[in-house]
Design a protein around this motif. Sequence first.
Motif, PDB file in Angstrom:
ATOM      1  N   UNK A  45       0.795  -1.221   0.000  1.00 13.65           N
ATOM      2  CA  UNK A  45       0.000   0.000   0.000  1.00 13.65           C
ATOM      3  C   UNK A  45       0.832   1.278   0.000  1.00 13.65           C
ATOM      4  N   UNK A  46       2.143   1.159   0.004  1.00 11.92           N
ATOM      5  CA  UNK A  46       3.010   2.337   0.004  1.00 11.92           C
ATOM      6  C   UNK A  46       4.168   2.116  -0.949  1.00 11.92           C
ATOM      7  N   UNK A  47       4.750   3.225  -1.413  1.00 10.93           N
ATOM      8  CA  UNK A  47       5.851   3.125  -2.358  1.00 10.93           C
ATOM      9  C   UNK A  47       7.093   2.504  -1.767  1.00 10.93           C
ATOM     10  N   UNK A  48       7.301   2.698  -0.465  1.00 14.39           N
ATOM     11  CA  UNK A  48       8.451   2.121   0.213  1.00 14.39           C
ATOM     12  C   UNK A  48       8.124   1.941   1.683  1.00 14.39           C
ATOM     13  N   UNK A  58      19.380  -6.692  13.525  1.00 10.52           N
ATOM     14  CA  UNK A  58      19.564  -7.727  12.504  1.00 10.52           C
ATOM     15  C   UNK A  58      18.273  -8.495  12.264  1.00 10.52           C
ATOM     16  N   UNK A  59      17.507  -8.715  13.324  1.00 17.13           N
ATOM     17  CA  UNK A  59      16.234  -9.420  13.173  1.00 17.13           C
ATOM     18  C   UNK A  59      15.269  -8.597  12.325  1.00 17.13           C
ATOM     19  N   UNK A  60      15.203  -7.303  12.578  1.00 15.06           N
ATOM     20  CA  UNK A  60      14.329  -6.451  11.769  1.00 15.06           C
ATOM     21  C   UNK A  60      14.803  -6.411  10.316  1.00 15.06           C
ATOM     22  N   UNK A  63      13.543  -8.928   7.811  1.00 10.95           N
ATOM     23  CA  UNK A  63      12.196  -8.787   7.264  1.00 10.95           C
ATOM     24  C   UNK A  63      12.222  -8.241   5.832  1.00 10.95           C
ATOM     25  N   UNK A  64      13.388  -7.727   5.414  1.00  5.67           N
ATOM     26  CA  UNK A  64      13.545  -7.321   4.025  1.00  5.67           C
ATOM     27  C   UNK A  64      13.333  -5.855   3.731  1.00  5.67           C
TER      28      UNK A  64
END
Length: 199
Positions: A45-48, A58-60, A63-64
């Motif tokens: 729903x958003x451009x970025x 590192x865990x966050x 998520x990519x």
Amino acid sequence: MTQDDITLLVLAGGQGRRMGGVDKGWICWCGQPLIVHVLSRLAGQAGSVLINANRTLEAYERLGYPVITDLEDDFKGPLMGILSGLSAASTPWVLVVPCDTPALPEDLVVRMIDNIGGCDIAVAHDGERAHPVIALIRRELAEDLREALAAGERKIDRWYERHVWCHVDFSDQALAFTNLNTPEDKTNLAQRLERDGST
């Protein structure tokens, strides 16, 4: 304004004091971490997308999405997270949401766009109260926010009042804005959504 003009900023940089100091983004609710619920609700729903975090970076990152830390240390609250996101974003608008609100409306972005009008800030309202940490904000306000923080401002409402802002009515989805501050909140929200028939 289109969805491509918006960066989704998920605030996950707090101290989680009412949850015993844990990193709230990774608290499990209904089988998944809170941060995953939030990202899933607003996927595409958003451009970025940016994640504001100050621990378990590192865990966050796994998520990519790009992860940004607060521009200043010492956990100065959500306004510092918002400033960090406004400063890092490349789009003209930033939609801020917290990581502890796992049932956000799936049409949040569209309705914020449709109702902001000529304002610089739009804040979600559930029919009974506003949710200041769920807001669509013009990125150009970053410098003003920087100055406000330098002057000691920590209250989101007071900073919003410096600008042209409005509420966006979500009274038809009030449960969607329930944030999980305590272990009891997790159980209560799951039960209320089940009774309500929401997903």
